[in-house]
Design a protein around this motif. Structure first.
Motif, PDB file in Angstrom:
ATOM      1  N   THR A 128      31.243  18.189  41.471  1.00  0.00           N
ATOM      2  CA  THR A 128      32.275  18.215  40.428  1.00  0.00           C
ATOM      3  C   THR A 128      31.628  17.988  39.073  1.00  0.00           C
ATOM      4  OG1 THR A 128      34.379  17.283  39.681  1.00  0.00           O
ATOM      5  CG2 THR A 128      32.800  15.744  40.618  1.00  0.00           C
ATOM      6  N   HIS A 129      32.173  18.663  38.081  1.00  0.00           N
ATOM      7  CA  HIS A 129      31.786  18.428  36.689  1.00  0.00           C
ATOM      8  C   HIS A 129      33.037  17.922  35.985  1.00  0.00           C
ATOM      9  CE1 HIS A 129      29.419  19.940  32.930  1.00  0.00           C
ATOM     10  NE2 HIS A 129      29.810  18.691  32.841  1.00  0.00           N
ATOM     11  N   GLY A 130      33.350  16.664  36.283  1.00  0.00           N
ATOM     12  CA  GLY A 130      34.548  16.046  35.745  1.00  0.00           C
ATOM     13  C   GLY A 130      35.417  15.472  36.845  1.00  0.00           C
ATOM     14  N   ILE A 131      35.962  14.296  36.605  1.00  0.00           N
ATOM     15  CA  ILE A 131      36.864  13.641  37.547  1.00  0.00           C
ATOM     16  C   ILE A 131      38.171  13.338  36.817  1.00  0.00           C
ATOM     17  CG2 ILE A 131      37.202  11.679  39.103  1.00  0.00           C
ATOM     18  CD1 ILE A 131      34.223  11.360  39.291  1.00  0.00           C
ATOM     19  N   ALA A 132      39.282  13.543  37.498  1.00  0.00           N
ATOM     20  CA  ALA A 132      40.587  13.229  36.907  1.00  0.00           C
ATOM     21  C   ALA A 132      40.768  11.716  36.920  1.00  0.00           C
ATOM     22  CB  ALA A 132      41.703  13.917  37.685  1.00  0.00           C
ATOM     23  N   ILE A 133      40.122  11.083  35.956  1.00  0.00           N
ATOM     24  CA  ILE A 133      40.092   9.632  35.890  1.00  0.00           C
ATOM     25  C   ILE A 133      40.036   9.211  34.427  1.00  0.00           C
ATOM     26  CG2 ILE A 133      37.581   9.494  35.986  1.00  0.00           C
ATOM     27  CD1 ILE A 133      37.822   7.054  37.762  1.00  0.00           C
ATOM     28  N   LYS A 134      40.592   8.046  34.142  1.00  0.00           N
ATOM     29  CA  LYS A 134      40.539   7.507  32.789  1.00  0.00           C
ATOM     30  C   LYS A 134      40.216   6.012  32.862  1.00  0.00           C
ATOM     31  CE  LYS A 134      43.191   6.876  28.546  1.00  0.00           C
ATOM     32  NZ  LYS A 134      44.499   7.040  27.864  1.00  0.00           N
ATOM     33  N   PRO A 135      39.153   5.593  32.152  1.00  0.00           N
ATOM     34  CA  PRO A 135      38.176   6.405  31.411  1.00  0.00           C
ATOM     35  C   PRO A 135      37.123   6.988  32.335  1.00  0.00           C
ATOM     36  CG  PRO A 135      37.595   4.098  31.238  1.00  0.00           C
ATOM     37  CD  PRO A 135      38.875   4.142  32.041  1.00  0.00           C
ATOM     38  N   GLY A 136      36.359   7.946  31.809  1.00  0.00           N
ATOM     39  CA  GLY A 136      35.231   8.469  32.557  1.00  0.00           C
ATOM     40  C   GLY A 136      35.373   9.882  33.055  1.00  0.00           C
ATOM     41  N   LYS A 137      36.277  10.678  32.444  1.00  0.00           N
ATOM     42  CA  LYS A 137      36.483  12.042  32.940  1.00  0.00           C
ATOM     43  C   LYS A 137      35.202  12.871  32.982  1.00  0.00           C
ATOM     44  CE  LYS A 137      39.062  16.306  32.196  1.00  0.00           C
ATOM     45  NZ  LYS A 137      40.044  17.035  31.364  1.00  0.00           N
ATOM     46  N   PRO A 138      34.328  12.828  31.959  1.00  0.00           N
ATOM     47  CA  PRO A 138      33.144  13.699  31.996  1.00  0.00           C
ATOM     48  C   PRO A 138      32.039  13.148  32.895  1.00  0.00           C
ATOM     49  CG  PRO A 138      33.105  12.433  29.990  1.00  0.00           C
ATOM     50  CD  PRO A 138      34.414  12.092  30.684  1.00  0.00           C
ATOM     51  N   THR A 139      32.367  12.994  34.163  1.00  0.00           N
ATOM     52  CA  THR A 139      31.410  12.481  35.143  1.00  0.00           C
ATOM     53  C   THR A 139      30.946  13.613  36.037  1.00  0.00           C
ATOM     54  OG1 THR A 139      32.405  10.274  35.179  1.00  0.00           O
ATOM     55  CG2 THR A 139      31.101  10.907  37.101  1.00  0.00           C
ATOM     56  N   ILE A 140      29.657  13.647  36.312  1.00  0.00           N
ATOM     57  CA  ILE A 140      29.085  14.689  37.169  1.00  0.00           C
ATOM     58  C   ILE A 140      28.695  14.070  38.500  1.00  0.00           C
ATOM     59  CG2 ILE A 140      27.025  16.122  37.512  1.00  0.00           C
ATOM     60  CD1 ILE A 140      27.145  16.843  34.586  1.00  0.00           C
ATOM     61  N   VAL A 141      29.048  14.747  39.575  1.00  0.00           N
ATOM     62  CA  VAL A 141      28.566  14.391  40.905  1.00  0.00           C
ATOM     63  C   VAL A 141      27.915  15.629  41.500  1.00  0.00           C
ATOM     64  CG1 VAL A 141      29.145  13.553  43.214  1.00  0.00           C
ATOM     65  CG2 VAL A 141      30.407  12.693  41.224  1.00  0.00           C
ATOM     66  N   GLY A 142      26.663  15.491  41.880  1.00  0.00           N
ATOM     67  CA  GLY A 142      25.948  16.613  42.465  1.00  0.00           C
ATOM     68  C   GLY A 142      25.019  16.155  43.572  1.00  0.00           C
ATOM     69  N   LYS A 143      24.407  17.114  44.255  1.00  0.00           N
ATOM     70  CA  LYS A 143      23.437  16.810  45.297  1.00  0.00           C
ATOM     71  C   LYS A 143      22.236  17.720  45.144  1.00  0.00           C
ATOM     72  CE  LYS A 143      24.399  15.534  49.494  1.00  0.00           C
ATOM     73  NZ  LYS A 143      24.847  15.558  50.916  1.00  0.00           N
ATOM     74  N   ILE A 144      21.085  17.153  45.404  1.00  0.00           N
ATOM     75  CA  ILE A 144      19.866  17.937  45.519  1.00  0.00           C
ATOM     76  C   ILE A 144      19.340  17.674  46.916  1.00  0.00           C
ATOM     77  CG2 ILE A 144      17.531  18.326  44.655  1.00  0.00           C
ATOM     78  CD1 ILE A 144      18.498  17.399  41.905  1.00  0.00           C
ATOM     79  N   ASP A 145      19.443  18.684  47.752  1.00  0.00           N
ATOM     80  CA  ASP A 145      19.192  18.518  49.192  1.00  0.00           C
ATOM     81  C   ASP A 145      20.159  17.461  49.719  1.00  0.00           C
ATOM     82  OD1 ASP A 145      17.213  20.487  49.220  1.00  0.00           O
ATOM     83  OD2 ASP A 145      15.681  19.057  48.593  1.00  0.00           O
ATOM     84  N   ASP A 146      19.646  16.332  50.234  1.00  0.00           N
ATOM     85  CA  ASP A 146      20.542  15.327  50.811  1.00  0.00           C
ATOM     86  C   ASP A 146      20.703  14.097  49.921  1.00  0.00           C
ATOM     87  OD1 ASP A 146      17.967  14.446  51.081  1.00  0.00           O
ATOM     88  OD2 ASP A 146      18.229  13.628  53.108  1.00  0.00           O
ATOM     89  N   LYS A 147      20.310  14.229  48.658  1.00  0.00           N
ATOM     90  CA  LYS A 147      20.373  13.077  47.754  1.00  0.00           C
ATOM     91  C   LYS A 147      21.381  13.318  46.643  1.00  0.00           C
ATOM     92  CE  LYS A 147      15.691  11.509  48.754  1.00  0.00           C
ATOM     93  NZ  LYS A 147      14.395  11.042  48.215  1.00  0.00           N
ATOM     94  N   PHE A 148      22.198  12.289  46.382  1.00  0.00           N
ATOM     95  CA  PHE A 148      23.221  12.404  45.355  1.00  0.00           C
ATOM     96  C   PHE A 148      22.643  12.139  43.971  1.00  0.00           C
ATOM     97  CE2 PHE A 148      26.221  12.034  48.849  1.00  0.00           C
ATOM     98  CZ  PHE A 148      27.263  12.854  48.418  1.00  0.00           C
ATOM     99  N   ILE A 149      23.160  12.900  43.008  1.00  0.00           N
ATOM    100  CA  ILE A 149      22.854  12.706  41.592  1.00  0.00           C
ATOM    101  C   ILE A 149      24.184  12.436  40.901  1.00  0.00           C
ATOM    102  CG2 ILE A 149      21.700  13.628  39.567  1.00  0.00           C
ATOM    103  CD1 ILE A 149      19.906  13.606  41.997  1.00  0.00           C
ATOM    104  N   ILE A 150      24.304  11.283  40.261  1.00  0.00           N
ATOM    105  CA  ILE A 150      25.542  10.920  39.581  1.00  0.00           C
ATOM    106  C   ILE A 150      25.271  10.860  38.083  1.00  0.00           C
ATOM    107  CG2 ILE A 150      27.454   9.287  39.455  1.00  0.00           C
ATOM    108  CD1 ILE A 150      27.063  10.352  42.246  1.00  0.00           C
TER     109      ILE A 150
END
Length: 412
Positions: free
Chosen positions: A280-302
């Motif tokens: 996701t490139h953004g979470i429906a949350i306040k505060p903190g909407k412009p949050t990125i969650v990604g994965k590279i192989d099996d590791k999370f990048i926040i």
């Protein structure tokens, strides 16, 4: 402009839960290094604790029934028959009418079943002891196995080991403990305006608040911060730092660089790796909407927001649940029910987190909302915790009972 690919908080948490990320392996560490770690297996007592019947006072070992009726007017008479030396076994059998001196913690001689405190005795001569107070059988004695029986659990698997546990383990003879490996996390702060602490800054620059705050929170949770880096707004430098971090960390956390600004590279860096993808490139949350969650192989990048309060909210809402998947038997969040002191507004369609300050009024807990812009660092220091309003809420009225999630973990 590329629009946010936004998910709700429950959707993001579902991705984390279904990610297949597994608990950390375990390792054996020295006893003192086990402080604050999570026991990976039950630690059993190899012997009874204590291993022998011992005195809890300075005094004399006797046969308890023989002191019945003793008083200052009519003392009991006992024959002095030696002493029990600390750290040595005593094999001398106590006979009827005898008394053996035993210091606190010393071994009782066989046949003794009571201790009389030294202040209630007097030596009449080198061979005779006067006893002025009765000591019934069992008085002032800690029997073998009173504390822990052989095979009992001294520290259970899943327990976070504290200083008192260290004492119990030492008493049981443990010099090493099997514990779960700490989750390894890398923390990368980004931005041309962010400077290392200790260096002079000019107008328009700020110190690396998030790097230190997030690293400290990770340490509080029992993680190992294997990398703490500060990178300017440079795509190649950021990608290189992420690549280095991936080699030694289970999770990589970035602060800043998560919006859609032209100089924000977090999303591009994640997708540049083979096996890299955005969840996701953004979470429906306040505060903190412009949050990125990604994965590279099996590791999370926040990718956390740059504002400190927003970053802390996202850390608690998203990063902490992810970390706890790597920590078997993770602590349950500590929650206090409190009454709202005033109305609180929420953002419909978004999970809203509101910082509050707890206070006592009579026998009840109350909480007062703290309103400050998300970049204000004082909000982090003054807040007791936060309340969570789910995305269907439009707000809460004063007097409503709410759950306040404390910012610090508390073990009951």
């Amino acid at each position: 402009m590329e629009f946010f690919k936004t998910l709700t908080l429950p959707q993001v948490l579902a991705h984390l839960t279904d990610s297949g990320i597994t608990a950390a392996h375990f390792e054996t560490v020295s006893l003192l290094d086990a402080l604050g770690r999570i026991a990976a297996s039950d630690c059993l007592a190899p012997e009874d604790m204590p291993m022998f019947d011992r005195s809890t006072v300075d005094g004399y070992a006797i046969i308890g029934r023989e002191s019945a009726g003793a008083s200052e007017a009519i003392p009991g008479f006992f024959q002095l028959a030696g002493e029990s030396l600390m750290g040595e076994a005593i094999e001398q059998q106590l006979q009827s009418g005898q008394a053996v001196y035993v210091p606190t913690g010393g071994m009782l001689p066989p046949g003794a079943d009571a201790m009389v405190m030294i202040e209630f005795t007097e030596k009449m001569d080198h061979e005779t002891l006067l006893v002025y107070k009765p000591s019934p059988p069992g008085a002032h004695i800690s029997y073998r196995g009173d504390d822990v029986r052989k095979g009992d659990i001294v520290v259970a698997a899943g327990r976070r080991i504290d200083s008192y546990d260290i004492g119990m383990l030492a008493g049981a003879g443990y010099d090493t403990v099997c514990v779960y490996r700490k989750p390894k996390v890398a923390v990368i702060s980004t931005g041309d305006e962010v400077r290392p602490v200790g260096e002079p800054i000019t107008f328009g620059q700020i110190y690396d608040v998030n790097g230190y705050t997030i690293s400290a929170r990770l340490l509080e949770l029992g993680c190992d911060v294997v990398e703490k880096a500060l990178v300017s707004d440079n795509y190649e430098m950021l990608r290189e730092t992420v690549e280095t971090s991936l080699a030694k960390a289970d999770i990589v956390i970035l602060s800043g660089g998560s919006s859609v600004g032209t100089r924000d590279f977090t999303a591009r860096v994640i997708e540049s790796f083979e096996g890299g993808r955005l969840i996701t490139h953004g979470i429906a949350i306040k505060p903190g909407k412009p949050t990125i969650v990604g994965k590279i192989d099996d590791k999370f990048i926040i990718g956390l927001p740059g504002h400190p309060a927003s970053a802390l909210i996202i850390f608690n809402a998203v990063v902490k649940p992810l970390i706890y998947q790597l920590m078997p038997h993770a602590p349950t969040p500590f929650v206090i029910e409190a009454l709202l002191s005033e109305n609180v507004h929420a953002s419909p369609g978004k999970d809203t987190f509101q910082m509050v300050q707890l206070y006592r009024e009579g026998s009840s807990w109350h909480c007062k909302p703290i309103y400050a812009k998300s970049g204000m660092m004082s909000l982090l220091a003054t807040a007791s915790g936060y309340i969570h309003m789910t995305n269907e809420k439009e707000g809460l009225s004063a007097g409503t009972a709410v759950d306040v999630y404390l910012l610090q973990e508390v073990r009951l």
